[in-house]
Motif scaffolding. Structure first.
Motif, PDB file in Angstrom:
ATOM      1  N   LEU A  39       0.831  -1.201   0.000  1.00  0.00           N
ATOM      2  CA  LEU A  39       0.000   0.000   0.000  1.00  0.00           C
ATOM      3  C   LEU A  39       0.868   1.254   0.000  1.00  0.00           C
ATOM      4  O   LEU A  39       0.503   2.275  -0.575  1.00  0.00           O
ATOM      5  N   ILE A  43       1.382   5.729  -1.920  1.00  0.00           N
ATOM      6  CA  ILE A  43       1.437   6.954  -1.121  1.00  0.00           C
ATOM      7  C   ILE A  43       2.720   7.703  -1.461  1.00  0.00           C
ATOM      8  O   ILE A  43       3.805   7.126  -1.393  1.00  0.00           O
ATOM      9  N   TYR A  55       6.188   5.920   3.391  1.00  0.00           N
ATOM     10  CA  TYR A  55       5.161   5.346   4.247  1.00  0.00           C
ATOM     11  C   TYR A  55       5.686   4.167   5.062  1.00  0.00           C
ATOM     12  O   TYR A  55       5.318   3.982   6.221  1.00  0.00           O
ATOM     13  N   LYS A 173     -11.896  -7.882  20.691  1.00  0.00           N
ATOM     14  CA  LYS A 173     -12.694  -7.282  19.627  1.00  0.00           C
ATOM     15  C   LYS A 173     -13.003  -5.817  19.910  1.00  0.00           C
ATOM     16  O   LYS A 173     -12.870  -4.972  19.045  1.00  0.00           O
ATOM     17  N   MET A 177      -8.730  -4.240  18.983  1.00  0.00           N
ATOM     18  CA  MET A 177      -8.837  -3.907  17.566  1.00  0.00           C
ATOM     19  C   MET A 177      -9.002  -2.405  17.315  1.00  0.00           C
ATOM     20  O   MET A 177      -8.289  -1.842  16.489  1.00  0.00           O
ATOM     21  N   LEU A 181      -6.313  -0.045  15.246  1.00  0.00           N
ATOM     22  CA  LEU A 181      -6.610   0.635  13.980  1.00  0.00           C
ATOM     23  C   LEU A 181      -6.620   2.158  14.087  1.00  0.00           C
ATOM     24  O   LEU A 181      -6.533   2.847  13.086  1.00  0.00           O
ATOM     25  N   PHE A 182      -6.745   2.697  15.302  1.00  0.00           N
ATOM     26  CA  PHE A 182      -6.886   4.154  15.399  1.00  0.00           C
ATOM     27  C   PHE A 182      -5.845   4.831  16.276  1.00  0.00           C
ATOM     28  O   PHE A 182      -6.020   5.971  16.658  1.00  0.00           O
ATOM     29  N   PHE A 186      -1.572   3.213  11.514  1.00  0.00           N
ATOM     30  CA  PHE A 186      -1.764   3.168  10.066  1.00  0.00           C
ATOM     31  C   PHE A 186      -1.731   4.548   9.421  1.00  0.00           C
ATOM     32  O   PHE A 186      -1.406   4.683   8.260  1.00  0.00           O
ATOM     33  N   PHE A 187      -2.134   5.560  10.158  1.00  0.00           N
ATOM     34  CA  PHE A 187      -2.115   6.915   9.596  1.00  0.00           C
ATOM     35  C   PHE A 187      -1.830   7.896  10.728  1.00  0.00           C
ATOM     36  O   PHE A 187      -1.911   7.538  11.908  1.00  0.00           O
ATOM     37  N   GLN A 191      -4.336  13.622  11.080  1.00  0.00           N
ATOM     38  CA  GLN A 191      -5.351  13.572  10.039  1.00  0.00           C
ATOM     39  C   GLN A 191      -6.763  13.536  10.613  1.00  0.00           C
ATOM     40  O   GLN A 191      -7.727  13.775   9.902  1.00  0.00           O
TER      41      GLN A 191
ATOM     42  N   GLU B  30     -15.607  -5.574  12.708  1.00  0.00           N
ATOM     43  CA  GLU B  30     -14.212  -5.520  12.293  1.00  0.00           C
ATOM     44  C   GLU B  30     -14.026  -4.930  10.889  1.00  0.00           C
ATOM     45  O   GLU B  30     -13.225  -4.020  10.715  1.00  0.00           O
ATOM     46  N   LEU B  33     -14.384  -1.207  11.098  1.00  0.00           N
ATOM     47  CA  LEU B  33     -13.212  -0.512  11.645  1.00  0.00           C
ATOM     48  C   LEU B  33     -12.119  -0.375  10.586  1.00  0.00           C
ATOM     49  O   LEU B  33     -11.478   0.669  10.462  1.00  0.00           O
ATOM     50  N   TYR B  34     -11.905  -1.460   9.831  1.00  0.00           N
ATOM     51  CA  TYR B  34     -10.894  -1.393   8.768  1.00  0.00           C
ATOM     52  C   TYR B  34     -11.277  -0.352   7.727  1.00  0.00           C
ATOM     53  O   TYR B  34     -10.427   0.365   7.202  1.00  0.00           O
ATOM     54  N   LEU B  36     -12.964   2.389   8.181  1.00  0.00           N
ATOM     55  CA  LEU B  36     -12.681   3.727   8.708  1.00  0.00           C
ATOM     56  C   LEU B  36     -11.180   3.983   8.735  1.00  0.00           C
ATOM     57  O   LEU B  36     -10.698   5.035   8.311  1.00  0.00           O
ATOM     58  N   SER B  37     -10.422   2.996   9.245  1.00  0.00           N
ATOM     59  CA  SER B  37      -8.999   3.237   9.462  1.00  0.00           C
ATOM     60  C   SER B  37      -8.217   3.215   8.158  1.00  0.00           C
ATOM     61  O   SER B  37      -7.508   4.170   7.830  1.00  0.00           O
ATOM     62  N   VAL B  38      -8.357   2.127   7.409  1.00  0.00           N
ATOM     63  CA  VAL B  38      -7.581   2.008   6.172  1.00  0.00           C
ATOM     64  C   VAL B  38      -8.253   2.790   5.049  1.00  0.00           C
ATOM     65  O   VAL B  38      -7.623   3.584   4.358  1.00  0.00           O
ATOM     66  N   ILE B  40     -10.542   5.248   4.992  1.00  0.00           N
ATOM     67  CA  ILE B  40     -10.605   6.699   5.075  1.00  0.00           C
ATOM     68  C   ILE B  40      -9.276   7.272   5.562  1.00  0.00           C
ATOM     69  O   ILE B  40      -8.738   8.201   4.967  1.00  0.00           O
ATOM     70  N   GLY B  41      -8.697   6.682   6.625  1.00  0.00           N
ATOM     71  CA  GLY B  41      -7.427   7.188   7.158  1.00  0.00           C
ATOM     72  C   GLY B  41      -6.306   7.135   6.145  1.00  0.00           C
ATOM     73  O   GLY B  41      -5.715   8.144   5.773  1.00  0.00           O
ATOM     74  N   ILE B  42      -6.011   5.928   5.646  1.00  0.00           N
ATOM     75  CA  ILE B  42      -4.935   5.802   4.668  1.00  0.00           C
ATOM     76  C   ILE B  42      -5.392   6.384   3.336  1.00  0.00           C
ATOM     77  O   ILE B  42      -4.582   6.923   2.581  1.00  0.00           O
ATOM     78  N   GLN B  44      -6.859   9.087   2.765  1.00  0.00           N
ATOM     79  CA  GLN B  44      -6.453  10.507   2.691  1.00  0.00           C
ATOM     80  C   GLN B  44      -5.020  10.637   2.209  1.00  0.00           C
ATOM     81  O   GLN B  44      -4.668  11.592   1.524  1.00  0.00           O
TER      82      GLN B  44
END
Lengths: 253, 253
Positions: A39, A43, A55, A173, A177, A181-182, A186-187, A191, B30, B33-34, B36-38, B40-42, B44
């Motif tokens: 990925l 970027i 990245y 869960k 998780m 992810l947040f 990852f970002f 942002q 799950e 969450l991915y 949103l994180s990957v 939308i986050g990534i 951007q």
């Protein structure tokens, strides 16, 4: 005496280590390759929000901390909740001259070593991929181990009070998780909308991620790093104290 | 007369204490969450400077997450749960002494698993429609397509479950599913890979599933979709046949 309790876990591990490779080592390395390398190619390498690095260099140290969190919880929550069931390793050990503190210390030492060895493998691959930008990257090993313990000790304190492993799955869960992810793995946290950022800044994983990332990129500053350290040490210490009390109550209750 | 539906009813009966929304939340939490994180986050980062917005990347990732969620829920349902029923509950040892046949067990297990995946798929589709990530009316076919994916993976999972002996064997299953999730063009297009790797990735069932759903949700139709459909139908039928044969040997042999 704690070393006797450690000996039990080490002996057990000599028989079961193969199964742990998948979750402890393969999982973060696959994420490193798929997200960081794959990925990352989509970027552009000079985004200001990532600190002007490519990245992979941004993602890898974050993944190191996130994997340490996951490993810390996997090593603490599941085995502890299973060991404290009737007939498990804890009640049996509690019937010997081992004190609950010894059982905790021995097991915690084993958790720390597991988190550290997994982190070391990841770190070696990360350096081989050229994702480290500074010699200070060596310090990410203790930083990641501390991150793992900041989750493992509170998790052990909680798991020793459980009567089944069901809640542990739920915690994975609903807590692990979302953190994964947040928390800036990852970002970049910058942002996120302004309102959400303070929430991320109070999560423990973000402190581990930022500590590892700034060390790996060579942008670490004393005040920020000490702040992260203080946060993680406090969490691990508080987890340890609660665990001590809970171990005594549940094993000699 | 087939009595496969009795298996489905039995599972619903066992699950009656679990509320249905629990199943849905478990199924879509799950992937959401991915997203949103990957997504939308990534997203951007991916589109920073380029023409599209983060929304375009999220729309690229969303169908892949739907396919992955169908795969995961199908495989977990037919491997973990069935394995438990066969090895520990000994559920089918008593079922085979009734007029029910092995084929009823096979079809019933697959149907129950597909039902569960369908429930999650419908909800996940509703979420991505609400987030405006669907750009074509063909997306109406995404739910039947997700059902087909769930069928293919449920059948394959059931066949795989008959080969699992040790609890550790489940780890090897994860070792197949996790790389599939990460490398089957979930997060970036096939063109990122060198030519020989592209051939390998294109042969994976999850890649075919993602192609099918991505074609439908973006409205880019082609012969590839028919090929993907045929691939999944074959996988489902082949998996059912194998699972049926293996279950017969295990329970009656």
């Amino acid at each position: 005496m704690a070393l006797r309790a450690y000996g039990y876990w080490a002996l057990r591990y000599r028989r079961t280590w193969r199964g742990t490779i998948v979750i402890g080592v393969a999982n973060p390395l696959l994420f490193l390759m798929a997200i960081g390398l794959g990925l990352g190619r989509l970027i552009s390498p000079d985004l200001a929000v990532l600190g002007g690095v490519d990245y992979l260099a941004f993602f890898a140290p974050g993944m190191l901390a996130a994997a340490a969190m996951q490993n810390g919880i996997v090593e603490a929550a599941f085995p502890v909740s299973m060991s404290r069931q009737p007939g498990g390793a804890y009640p049996v050990a509690a019937g010997t001259p081992l004190e609950p503190e010894d059982i905790l210390h021995g097991h915690a030492l084993f958790m720390a070593l597991r988190v550290a060895t997994n982190a070391a493998v990841f770190l070696a691959v990360m350096v081989a991929f050229g994702a480290a930008q500074s010699p200070m990257v060596a310090l990410t090993l203790p930083a990641a181990t501390l991150t793992g313990l900041a989750f493992a000790l509170p998790a052990a304190a909680w798991a020793v009070t459980l009567t089944g492993v069901g809640p542990v799955m739920g915690a994975f869960k609903w807590v692990v998780m979302p953190l994964y992810l947040f928390s800036g793995t990852f970002f970049a946290v910058e942002q996120l909308p302004d309102a959400l950022r303070p929430i991320v800044y109070v999560t423990p994983l973000w402190h581990g991620v930022d500590l590892c990332r700034t060390l790996s990129l060579g942008t670490a500053t004393w005040p920020a790093s000490l702040g992260h350290l203080a946060y993680l040490v406090t969490l691990a210490g508080a987890g340890y104290l609660v665990a001590r009390r809970n171990y005594r109550r549940n094993l000699h209750g | 007369m087939s009595s496969a539906h009795l298996i489905v009813l039995r599972h619903l009966w066992v699950l009656r204490h679990g509320r249905p929304w629990n199943l849905v939340v478990n199924g879509i939490f799950e992937p959401f969450l991915y997203l949103l994180s990957v997504g939308i986050g990534i997203g951007q980062l991916v589109t920073a400077g380029a023409d599209g917005g983060a929304g375009r990347y999220a729309a690229f990732v969303a169908p892949a997450l739907l396919a992955t969620s169908a795969m995961n829920s199908a495989v977990n349902e037919t491997t973990g749960n069935v394995w438990w029923r066969v090895r520990f509950d000994k559920l089918y040892d008593s079922v085979v002494t009734t007029p029910m046949r092995i084929a009823d067990i096979t079809v019933g297990e697959i149907a129950a698993s597909v039902l569960r995946s369908t429930l999650s798929a419908v909800c996940f589709c509703a979420v991505i429609v609400a987030l405006g990530m669907i750009h074509s009316w063909w997306a109406l076919l995404a739910v039947p397509a997700a059902v087909l994916i769930a069928f293919a993976f449920s059948a394959a999972g059931l066949a795989a479950a008959t080969y699992l002996r040790d609890p550790h064997d489940h780890q090897y299953l994860q070792l197949c599913m996790l790389p599939m999730f990460l490398f089957s063009t979930t997060f970036y297009p096939l063109s990122v890979y060198p030519e020989p790797v592209q051939v390998v990735v294109a042969a994976l069932p999850l890649y075919q599933s993602i192609e099918l759903l991505r074609g439908l949700t973006t409205g880019q139709l082609g012969v590839g979709l028919l090929a993907a459909t045929a691939y999944l139908v074959l996988m489902g039928v082949g998996g059912t046949w194998l699972a049926n044969r293996r279950l017969g040997r295990m329970l009656l042999g």
